[in-house]
Structures are given as C-alpha cells and as structure tokens.
Design an enzyme around this catalytic site. Sequence first.
Site, PDB file in Angstrom:
ATOM      1  N   GLU A 158      66.911 -12.340  49.984  1.00  0.00           N
ATOM      2  CA  GLU A 158      66.542 -10.928  50.166  1.00  0.00           C
ATOM      3  C   GLU A 158      66.732 -10.635  51.647  1.00  0.00           C
ATOM      4  OE1 GLU A 158      65.922  -8.826  47.949  1.00  0.00           O
ATOM      5  OE2 GLU A 158      64.918  -9.770  46.261  1.00  0.00           O
ATOM      6  N   CYS A 181      63.039  -3.506  55.160  1.00  0.00           N
ATOM      7  CA  CYS A 181      64.430  -3.695  54.732  1.00  0.00           C
ATOM      8  C   CYS A 181      64.907  -2.514  53.900  1.00  0.00           C
ATOM      9  CB  CYS A 181      64.559  -4.992  53.941  1.00  0.00           C
ATOM     10  SG  CYS A 181      63.417  -5.079  52.560  1.00  0.00           S
TER      11      CYS A 181
HETATM   12  P1  NAP Z   1      64.224 -13.744  60.310  1.00  0.00           P
HETATM   13  O1  NAP Z   1      64.250 -13.899  61.765  1.00  0.00           O
HETATM   14  O2  NAP Z   1      65.416 -14.058  59.538  1.00  0.00           O
HETATM   15  O3  NAP Z   1      62.998 -14.622  59.791  1.00  0.00           O
HETATM   16  C1  NAP Z   1      62.664 -14.737  58.425  1.00  0.00           C
HETATM   17  C2  NAP Z   1      62.182 -16.139  58.152  1.00  0.00           C
HETATM   18  O4  NAP Z   1      63.284 -17.028  58.285  1.00  0.00           O
HETATM   19  C3  NAP Z   1      61.128 -16.619  59.141  1.00  0.00           C
HETATM   20  O5  NAP Z   1      60.229 -17.448  58.468  1.00  0.00           O
HETATM   21  C4  NAP Z   1      61.953 -17.406  60.139  1.00  0.00           C
HETATM   22  O6  NAP Z   1      61.213 -18.384  60.815  1.00  0.00           O
HETATM   23  C5  NAP Z   1      62.983 -18.034  59.255  1.00  0.00           C
HETATM   24  N1  NAP Z   1      64.239 -18.383  59.899  1.00  0.00           N
HETATM   25  C6  NAP Z   1      64.867 -17.743  60.904  1.00  0.00           C
HETATM   26  N2  NAP Z   1      66.035 -18.341  61.198  1.00  0.00           N
HETATM   27  C7  NAP Z   1      66.158 -19.399  60.357  1.00  0.00           C
HETATM   28  C8  NAP Z   1      67.130 -20.414  60.172  1.00  0.00           C
HETATM   29  N3  NAP Z   1      68.237 -20.450  60.903  1.00  0.00           N
HETATM   30  N4  NAP Z   1      66.907 -21.342  59.224  1.00  0.00           N
HETATM   31  C9  NAP Z   1      65.802 -21.304  58.464  1.00  0.00           C
HETATM   32  N5  NAP Z   1      64.846 -20.371  58.594  1.00  0.00           N
HETATM   33  C10 NAP Z   1      65.011 -19.420  59.525  1.00  0.00           C
HETATM   34  O7  NAP Z   1      63.813 -12.281  59.878  1.00  0.00           O
HETATM   35  P2  NAP Z   1      62.578 -11.445  60.389  1.00  0.00           P
HETATM   36  O8  NAP Z   1      62.889 -10.923  61.734  1.00  0.00           O
HETATM   37  O9  NAP Z   1      61.306 -12.199  60.197  1.00  0.00           O
HETATM   38  O10 NAP Z   1      62.572 -10.263  59.306  1.00  0.00           O
HETATM   39  C11 NAP Z   1      63.355  -9.152  59.427  1.00  0.00           C
HETATM   40  C12 NAP Z   1      64.553  -9.229  58.529  1.00  0.00           C
HETATM   41  O11 NAP Z   1      64.148  -9.486  57.182  1.00  0.00           O
HETATM   42  C13 NAP Z   1      65.286  -7.902  58.470  1.00  0.00           C
HETATM   43  O12 NAP Z   1      66.655  -8.104  58.487  1.00  0.00           O
HETATM   44  C14 NAP Z   1      64.836  -7.338  57.134  1.00  0.00           C
HETATM   45  O13 NAP Z   1      65.698  -6.370  56.620  1.00  0.00           O
HETATM   46  C15 NAP Z   1      64.752  -8.560  56.305  1.00  0.00           C
HETATM   47  N6  NAP Z   1      63.916  -8.305  55.132  1.00  0.00           N
HETATM   48  C16 NAP Z   1      64.499  -8.207  53.918  1.00  0.00           C
HETATM   49  C17 NAP Z   1      63.722  -7.924  52.807  1.00  0.00           C
HETATM   50  C18 NAP Z   1      64.327  -7.777  51.439  1.00  0.00           C
HETATM   51  O14 NAP Z   1      63.575  -7.762  50.482  1.00  0.00           O
HETATM   52  N7  NAP Z   1      65.629  -7.668  51.287  1.00  0.00           N
HETATM   53  C19 NAP Z   1      62.350  -7.760  52.950  1.00  0.00           C
HETATM   54  C20 NAP Z   1      61.800  -7.862  54.212  1.00  0.00           C
HETATM   55  C21 NAP Z   1      62.593  -8.152  55.299  1.00  0.00           C
HETATM   56  P3  NAP Z   1      60.673 -18.124  62.335  1.00  0.00           P
HETATM   57  O15 NAP Z   1      59.760 -16.958  62.262  1.00  0.00           O
HETATM   58  O16 NAP Z   1      59.980 -19.391  62.647  1.00  0.00           O
HETATM   59  O17 NAP Z   1      61.882 -17.866  63.136  1.00  0.00           O
END
Ligand code: NAP
Length: 427
Positions: free
Chosen positions: A204, A238
């Site tokens: 997602e 998102c």
């Molecule tokens: P993020 O930086 O990708 O982090 C999400 C999760 O992934 C966190 O637990 C993060 O851990 C982990 N993570 C980051 N890089 C990783 C890697 N290389 N390998 C494994 N795990 C990794 O995203 P965010 O800033 O928290 O959230 C915002 C994003 O989420 C936006 O793009 C938003 O659109 C998307 N989102 C999508 C939905 C949907 O339903 N489609 C819903 C909500 C949010 P750390 O925090 O420890 O870095």
Amino acid sequence: MQNKIHTAQSAFQHWKTISFQDRALLLKRLKTVLDERRMHYAVLMTQEMGKPITQSLAEIDKCGWLCEYYAEHGESFLQNQYTQTEAQLSFVTYEPLGVLLGVMPWNFPFWQVFRFAVPAIMAGNTVLVKHASNVPKSAVGIESLFLESGFPLGVYQNLPISSDKVAEFIAHPFVKAVSLTGSEHAGSSVAMQAGKYLKKTLLELGGSNAFIVCEDADLEKAVAVAVNARMQNSGQSCIAAKRFLVHETIFDTFVDKYKLAVSQLRSGDPMDPETQIGSLARVDLAEDLEKQLQESVAMGAQIVLGGRRKEAFFEPTILTNVTPEMPVFKEETFGPVAALVSFKTLDEAISLSNQSDFGLGVSIFTANISQIKTRIHEFNEGAVFINDLVKSDPRLPFGGIKKSGYGRELSKEGILEFVNCKTVVIH
Ligand code: NAP
C-alpha cells in the site's frame, strides 16, 4: 529480536486451531478495550505525530469498527467454496499462511496497523509488526492492547527494529509473507527482498489522487468535501486529493470558495478539540514539501493561499497555474498543499487524472451520474468515488495500482490476501 519469530511460530501452531467463534470473541473484546481507552490511545497518537485530537479519536473508533466487522464476517468470508466438477467433491478451503510481517507507517499509527493485523489474525495467522520509528509508543500501545484483550502471547508482537533490519526478518523461513504500507522506496526494497525468497507481498504505497469538479457539480458540496479531502490529517494521507481538476467555467468561483473555506480552518494545539490542522509529523517532511512548492513556483505556479512553513507547521496552501510537469502535480505532496488545474472537457480531465505514476483513487463531482458511470473504466485507479472523497471502509476493498502498490486490504478481498487458497478434489 529473532526470538520473536519463534514465539510467533509457536503461537501460530496453536492459534490456527482456535475456532472462528473464539477468534471473533477476542476481536470483540479488543473493540471493547479500544472503546474504554479511546482517549488514552488518541492522546498517544496526537503526542507522537501531531494529528488533531478529534481525528485521533475518530481513528480509534474506526479501528473498533474494523474489529467488529471481521468478528462478524470473517468466518463467512473463509467458508469452503464448493464447485461442481466431474469429481465426487471439489472445493476450495482457506488456510492461514503462518507468521506474517507488517511494515507500517506513522500517518495513521493505529488504523494502518489494524487493517493489516485484524483480518490476518482472524484468518489464523500470527503477526510481527515493524512500526515507523517516530511512533514507538503507539507501536507498544497496540501490542499491549492485543495482550490486554486476551489474545495469546505471540499472536501480535511489536518488532522495534530499524528499517535496515527488515531484510533479515523477511529472509527467515518462518516468515511467510510481508505487508508494507509506506513509500515507494520502502515498498520496492521490501518487495525485492521478498522476491529473493519467493514470499508474497502486499504493498500500500503513495498516491496523488485527482479530485475532478465538473461544470454541473454541486459546487458548495464539492468545495466542502475538497477541504476535507486535502487537509485531513494535515494533508498526510495517501488517499488525500492532491490534484484538483476543475472545469474552466467554474474554476474562478471554485478557487474563491475553496480559498475562503481553507482559510477558515483552525490551526493550533493539536490537543485542542477545535484544532483542524496541526503541524506535520517531522520538520524534514515539512522541508520536503517546501522544496516541492518552491520548485513548482519557480516553474510558474501561483500561490493563492498560504505557502509558508514554520518548523514543522505548513500553512494550508492553494496553488493555481499548475502544469503536469511541476512537482506538485507529478509527485506525491504529503502535506496541506492543493494544486488546482482547469480543464475544458471530461476527456481532458480523465487524461490529466491518469497522468500520474500513482493509481490509488479518484473523486469526481458531477450531477450526471449516468454519463460518468459509462466512463469509470477509463480511470486507472484502485477506487473511483463519485460525489465523495476517497476513503477506506472495512466493507470495501482498498488498494492501488501502478506505483500505489498491489493487493487489497479490508472486506473479503483483504482477508483472502494472506491465506492459502487450497483446492481439494475427491474422486
Ligand atoms: P516510509 O518512510 O516508507 O516508512 C514506512 C515504513 O517502512 C516504516 O516502518 C519505515 O521504517 C519502513 N521502511 C522505510 N524504508 C524501508 C526499507 N528500505 N526497508 C524496509 N522498511 C523500510 O513511509 P512513511 O514516510 O512512514 O509514510 C508515508 C508514505 O506512506 C507515503 O508515501 C504515503 O502515501 C504512504 N502511505 C500509503 C498508504 C496506502 O494505504 N496506500 C497509507 C498510508 C501511507 P522507519 O520508520 O524505521 O524508517
């Protein structure tokens, strides 16, 4: 931390044998505990990531609704499906996969976790959740909620690890599948690791939803919904509408009304129930948004409202003169910035809407329902909402296409993502 995988695996051996009725009972208890302590958990979220308190309370209530929904419907979704063939008996039976890993974001610290974990657990799986690093108290809070509600040890475990440790967990043979909600970068990295070990993933990811306002739309309603669609959760969603495509004949009126409505939003202390817009979750997120705004302005976008940042607070902002080449159009903007573009024909609006790497959802405001129904297949999206904002609902599948990810959460489709759909033929 690796011990937790073993705990989850031995919990699975027992949990998968528990009846649906008993699992449902625990989900109902989970809802009761959430209801009883809703203020406590809402405050936790607001303190950790700045979401206005009324929105945190609404998020807790939605999690309760989800528990109730799967307690009531989970069993029927997983009933054997019988099909007539030339065999004596042929059917499909749904079995849990085992230990699942969830990697979750901070923007809806409870909801995102619940919508992954609740159906997965109802189906008989056990879960390990690596939550975002900036919401550690919510992460611990959710784990204790499951334990307090009576779920056996190991059914739900919090995994306080950094993102560079995720790969080790994916690689472990007990971990059968991964669900990630987050950015494109994180999704791609997790899917790559899972691919290496041939494990299923559900992603997602981000979105840049269009919000189309046709000439015949109910303008008052469209404006009111457009405020919420973009500004909810201070724009950190998102499924927020990010690109507003408005018919040229009503464009100026829409801008005036939207500007007035957005300028009336109350910002301030997120703990104050009157507050509608809080700060972004981190200063670096506000800085990233500022960069996208500045680059777009340098390319000709015009600020009609807001545009300034003070530390993590970003003013609700409206931009016109936006073109598809600008960052505010082609990238995801994760904060309160609305990019407005005018269009001449519905064909043009559909083409602009599809001009995005993302494909989570679209909203269309029109009075001509019969016309728009014939065009739904032209939108490259996971969801099309007519005369409403795109929102998740336990009763309907949720998920995207293109760079918004793949797989579905919620409803029947969501609970079927993490089961072995086993075909049985008896001659
Ligand atoms: P993020 O930086 O990708 O982090 C999400 C999760 O992934 C966190 O637990 C993060 O851990 C982990 N993570 C980051 N890089 C990783 C890697 N290389 N390998 C494994 N795990 C990794 O995203 P965010 O800033 O928290 O959230 C915002 C994003 O989420 C936006 O793009 C938003 O659109 C998307 N989102 C999508 C939905 C949907 O339903 N489609 C819903 C909500 C949010 P750390 O925090 O420890 O870095």
